[in-house]
Write an enzyme that holds these catalytic residues in place. Sequence first.
Site, PDB file in Angstrom:
ATOM      1  N   ASP A  43       0.856  -1.195   0.000  1.00  0.00           N
ATOM      2  CA  ASP A  43       0.000   0.000   0.000  1.00  0.00           C
ATOM      3  C   ASP A  43       0.886   1.236   0.000  1.00  0.00           C
ATOM      4  O   ASP A  43       1.413   1.618   1.038  1.00  0.00           O
ATOM      5  CB  ASP A  43      -0.908   0.001   1.233  1.00  0.00           C
ATOM      6  N   ASP A 183     -10.587  -4.768  -1.605  1.00  0.00           N
ATOM      7  CA  ASP A 183      -9.597  -4.414  -0.592  1.00  0.00           C
ATOM      8  C   ASP A 183     -10.210  -3.486   0.449  1.00  0.00           C
ATOM      9  O   ASP A 183     -10.741  -2.443   0.099  1.00  0.00           O
ATOM     10  CB  ASP A 183      -8.444  -3.698  -1.307  1.00  0.00           C
TER      11      ASP A 183
END
Length: 231
Positions: A43, A183
């Site tokens: 991320d 996600d």
Amino acid sequence: MTDHPGSDRRIEIVPSVLPADFSRLGQEVAALEQAGVDRIQWDVMDGRFVPNLTFGPDVIAACRAHAAVTFEAHLMVEEPDELASRYVDAGCEMLIVHAEACRHLHRTLAHLRELGARPAVALNPATPVDAVEHVLDLVDMVLVMTVNPGFGGQDDIDTMEPKIAELRRLVLDGGHDVDIEVDGGIGPKTIQGAAEAGANILVAGSALYRDPAGLAHAVSELRDLAEATRR
Ligand code: DX5
């Protein structure tokens, strides 16, 4: 095998590295591979597109030798074109850019392919599916965020399931070879809803790291739950 949308596509369990122990990221990446994950998602946050700051390309490059699984970089950044080649050089095979961050999304995705990466595009919860309708021929995957990006440990936004189903229909009707990833807030209670709606790539962060039985148990439990929607 129920023939619901996307049931022909392989289920993949992908960890978000956000909850990992940053003081020993190389070992953490190796432990995720040993736990049986299919890829690893980094991320990447720039403090502008989202109010958080995470992994520069050098951090990811330092971890590349610790695992063989595919690295994907989820670029939650304002200027993905500026940074893309550095994440490819760091060992990320797939780059995910946000539709909301790209003024020239079609050009950006074509550029990722030229760099040798597998291009993917992400949608924030409020962004409609038709924002990617005209680039489905350019991507290997679309990521439907099931939380507002920037932090792990949030509850999923369950109103995203109809959006996942709409996207899966768009992909199938267009004959596109495109995976759908979700996600945010994915765990034992939420993964089947997302898989039944048409997602086949499932990202989980806190649900993997908070399992008292360990990573391998968490990964196989999530995989079994997702695959059970196919039977
Ligand atoms: C949030 C990130 C997610 C998050 C997932 O912006 O994109 O990958 O880390 O973590 P959980 O599964 O805890 O919601």
